[in-house]
Design a protein around this motif. Structure first.
Motif, PDB file in Angstrom:
ATOM      1  N   GLN A   1      39.477  -8.539  20.996  1.00  0.00           N
ATOM      2  CA  GLN A   1      38.849  -7.512  20.248  1.00  0.00           C
ATOM      3  C   GLN A   1      38.715  -7.712  18.699  1.00  0.00           C
ATOM      4  N   LYS A   2      37.651  -7.415  18.030  1.00  0.00           N
ATOM      5  CA  LYS A   2      37.267  -7.614  16.672  1.00  0.00           C
ATOM      6  C   LYS A   2      37.029  -6.367  15.924  1.00  0.00           C
ATOM      7  N   PHE A   3      37.349  -6.115  14.783  1.00  0.00           N
ATOM      8  CA  PHE A   3      37.020  -4.985  14.223  1.00  0.00           C
ATOM      9  C   PHE A   3      36.004  -5.439  12.683  1.00  0.00           C
TER      10      PHE A   3
ATOM     11  N   GLY B   1      18.878 -17.032  11.534  1.00  0.00           N
ATOM     12  CA  GLY B   1      18.447 -17.598  12.749  1.00  0.00           C
ATOM     13  C   GLY B   1      17.714 -16.569  13.717  1.00  0.00           C
ATOM     14  N   LYS B   2      17.800 -15.250  13.173  1.00  0.00           N
ATOM     15  CA  LYS B   2      17.150 -14.241  14.149  1.00  0.00           C
ATOM     16  C   LYS B   2      15.648 -14.203  13.949  1.00  0.00           C
ATOM     17  N   PRO B   3      14.693 -13.585  14.854  1.00  0.00           N
ATOM     18  CA  PRO B   3      13.348 -13.848  14.480  1.00  0.00           C
ATOM     19  C   PRO B   3      12.869 -12.798  13.571  1.00  0.00           C
TER      20      PRO B   3
ATOM     21  N   PRO C   1      24.153  -4.699   7.156  1.00  0.00           N
ATOM     22  CA  PRO C   1      24.965  -5.604   6.907  1.00  0.00           C
ATOM     23  C   PRO C   1      26.523  -5.071   7.203  1.00  0.00           C
ATOM     24  N   LYS C   2      27.248  -6.407   7.799  1.00  0.00           N
ATOM     25  CA  LYS C   2      28.670  -5.994   8.155  1.00  0.00           C
ATOM     26  C   LYS C   2      29.480  -7.014   8.266  1.00  0.00           C
ATOM     27  N   GLY C   3      30.766  -7.149   8.411  1.00  0.00           N
ATOM     28  CA  GLY C   3      31.546  -8.233   8.568  1.00  0.00           C
ATOM     29  C   GLY C   3      32.956  -7.899   8.892  1.00  0.00           C
ATOM     30  N   ASN C   4      33.967  -9.220   9.393  1.00  0.00           N
ATOM     31  CA  ASN C   4      35.429  -8.852   9.782  1.00  0.00           C
ATOM     32  C   ASN C   4      35.951  -8.232   8.792  1.00  0.00           C
ATOM     33  N   ILE C   5      37.044  -7.410   9.201  1.00  0.00           N
ATOM     34  CA  ILE C   5      37.898  -6.707   8.169  1.00  0.00           C
ATOM     35  C   ILE C   5      38.956  -7.574   8.050  1.00  0.00           C
TER      36      ILE C   5
ATOM     37  N   ASP D   1      31.294   5.014  14.176  1.00  0.00           N
ATOM     38  CA  ASP D   1      31.844   3.929  14.585  1.00  0.00           C
ATOM     39  C   ASP D   1      30.655   3.339  15.701  1.00  0.00           C
ATOM     40  N   VAL D   2      30.527   1.987  15.671  1.00  0.00           N
ATOM     41  CA  VAL D   2      29.655   1.410  16.791  1.00  0.00           C
ATOM     42  C   VAL D   2      30.438   0.552  17.830  1.00  0.00           C
ATOM     43  N   ARG D   3      30.021   0.597  18.882  1.00  0.00           N
ATOM     44  CA  ARG D   3      31.114  -0.342  19.800  1.00  0.00           C
ATOM     45  C   ARG D   3      30.076  -1.306  20.700  1.00  0.00           C
ATOM     46  N   TYR D   4      30.272  -2.567  21.148  1.00  0.00           N
ATOM     47  CA  TYR D   4      29.664  -3.195  21.682  1.00  0.00           C
ATOM     48  C   TYR D   4      30.370  -4.468  22.235  1.00  0.00           C
ATOM     49  N   VAL D   5      29.946  -5.052  23.393  1.00  0.00           N
ATOM     50  CA  VAL D   5      30.663  -6.257  23.967  1.00  0.00           C
ATOM     51  C   VAL D   5      29.595  -7.404  23.968  1.00  0.00           C
ATOM     52  N   TYR D   6      30.056  -8.504  23.705  1.00  0.00           N
ATOM     53  CA  TYR D   6      29.325  -9.820  23.546  1.00  0.00           C
ATOM     54  C   TYR D   6      30.297 -10.938  24.094  1.00  0.00           C
ATOM     55  N   THR D   7      29.546 -12.077  24.624  1.00  0.00           N
ATOM     56  CA  THR D   7      30.284 -13.254  25.034  1.00  0.00           C
ATOM     57  C   THR D   7      30.072 -14.315  23.969  1.00  0.00           C
ATOM     58  N   ARG D   8      31.226 -14.960  23.645  1.00  0.00           N
ATOM     59  CA  ARG D   8      31.248 -16.130  22.709  1.00  0.00           C
ATOM     60  C   ARG D   8      32.052 -17.116  23.159  1.00  0.00           C
ATOM     61  N   GLY D   9      31.889 -18.408  23.520  1.00  0.00           N
ATOM     62  CA  GLY D   9      32.453 -19.473  24.096  1.00  0.00           C
ATOM     63  C   GLY D   9      33.124 -19.005  25.355  1.00  0.00           C
TER      64      GLY D   9
ATOM     65  N   PHE E   1      35.100  -7.639  22.551  1.00  0.00           N
ATOM     66  CA  PHE E   1      34.906  -6.104  22.357  1.00  0.00           C
ATOM     67  C   PHE E   1      35.050  -5.608  20.932  1.00  0.00           C
ATOM     68  N   LYS E   2      33.780  -5.429  20.446  1.00  0.00           N
ATOM     69  CA  LYS E   2      33.780  -5.243  18.795  1.00  0.00           C
ATOM     70  C   LYS E   2      33.698  -3.645  18.472  1.00  0.00           C
ATOM     71  N   ILE E   3      34.426  -3.243  17.373  1.00  0.00           N
ATOM     72  CA  ILE E   3      34.125  -2.026  17.070  1.00  0.00           C
ATOM     73  C   ILE E   3      33.807  -2.098  15.622  1.00  0.00           C
TER      74      ILE E   3
ATOM     75  N   ALA F   1      17.093  -3.352  15.074  1.00  0.00           N
ATOM     76  CA  ALA F   1      17.063  -3.793  16.248  1.00  0.00           C
ATOM     77  C   ALA F   1      18.247  -3.158  17.341  1.00  0.00           C
ATOM     78  N   TYR F   2      19.235  -2.695  16.941  1.00  0.00           N
ATOM     79  CA  TYR F   2      20.412  -2.233  17.887  1.00  0.00           C
ATOM     80  C   TYR F   2      20.184  -0.787  17.722  1.00  0.00           C
ATOM     81  N   LYS F   3      20.260  -0.126  19.052  1.00  0.00           N
ATOM     82  CA  LYS F   3      20.090   1.398  19.269  1.00  0.00           C
ATOM     83  C   LYS F   3      21.403   1.814  18.277  1.00  0.00           C
ATOM     84  N   SER F   4      22.531   1.399  18.623  1.00  0.00           N
ATOM     85  CA  SER F   4      23.627   2.079  17.798  1.00  0.00           C
ATOM     86  C   SER F   4      23.522   2.012  16.272  1.00  0.00           C
ATOM     87  N   GLU F   5      22.914   0.884  15.738  1.00  0.00           N
ATOM     88  CA  GLU F   5      22.532   0.977  14.226  1.00  0.00           C
ATOM     89  C   GLU F   5      21.622   2.043  13.779  1.00  0.00           C
ATOM     90  N   ARG F   6      20.532   2.049  14.655  1.00  0.00           N
ATOM     91  CA  ARG F   6      19.523   3.073  14.465  1.00  0.00           C
ATOM     92  C   ARG F   6      20.248   4.457  14.348  1.00  0.00           C
TER      93      ARG F   6
END
Ligand code: ATP
Length: 184
Positions: free
Chosen positions: A42-44, A67-69, A76-80, A110-118, A123-125, A165-170
């Motif tokens: 989990q990442k915050f 690197g995004k199109p 803008p955001k980043g790890n706490i 808050d916005v929550r989503y899941v992605y895969t890395r390595g 699970f990110k909030i 691009a992301y619904k939760s950010e919209r």
């Protein structure tokens, strides 16, 4: 305090209490079910809707992440950081990623989503704050952050619910618009 000790032991940084306990409850449920996912984490993070009024409208400081199109806009955001106040993270991260200093007007949600890395599920909030412009020039970034951001740009806030691009950010941009309209 006990809560401080728990946060330290699990190295979770400063989390809003409700998020921490939601996480603890979910972990405990998984533990009871014997379904602990060893390949998950989990990442915050914290982020900002940074707004400024000029030419008769509200503008939002958005970024195109490295690197995004073209046309792929995000907030803008980043790890706490460990022990960092999530609101301070939002102010710091947006300064690093957009070049603009701001003051916080409070939390939007808050916005929550899941992605895969390595091969690991993350699970990110992300907690978003409404930030007001103080000083700085957009896209005037410290060289060290340039690889994370292709470009930072002011977008009309009223177009953000369509451009991000992301619904939760919209949805966060919609909330900011509502909050600013109510404040007028
Ligand atoms: P990390 O924090 O793991 O170092 P990162 O800084 O790239 O990675 P994110 O910006 O959260 O973290 O991106 C991770 C993945 O999640 C990317 O594939 C990105 O496209 C996707 N992502 C980012 N924001 C959202 C969102 N609001 N909704 C859904 N997916 C998102």
């Amino acid at each position: 305090s006990d809560r401080r000790a728990i946060v330290d032991v699990f190295q979770l940084g400063e989390l809003p209490a409700n998020e921490f306990f939601a996480f603890a409850e979910r972990s405990f449920r998984l533990f009871l079910l014997g379904d602990v996912d060893r390949h998950a984490a989990q990442k915050f993070s914290s982020g900002g809707i940074r707004v400024r009024r000029f030419r008769g409208r509200w503008w939002l400081a958005a970024i195109r992440p490295g690197g995004k199109p073209d046309g792929m806009w995000a907030l803008p955001k980043g790890n706490i950081g460990r022990g960092e106040d999530p609101e301070a993270t939002a102010v710091r991260e947006v300064a690093e990623e957009t070049g603009i200093e701001a003051v916080s007007s409070g939390k939007l949600g808050d916005v929550r989503y899941v992605y895969t890395r390595g091969g690991k599920r993350i699970f990110k909030i992300v907690s978003f704050y409404l930030l007001r412009y103080r000083r700085g020039r957009i896209d005037d970034l410290p060289a060290a952050y340039r690889h994370e951001v292709d470009v930072a740009q002011w977008l009309p806030l009223e177009d953000a619910p369509r451009l991000l691009a992301y619904k939760s950010e919209r949805e966060m941009a919609e909330k900011a618009l509502t909050a600013l309209q109510e404040a007028v």
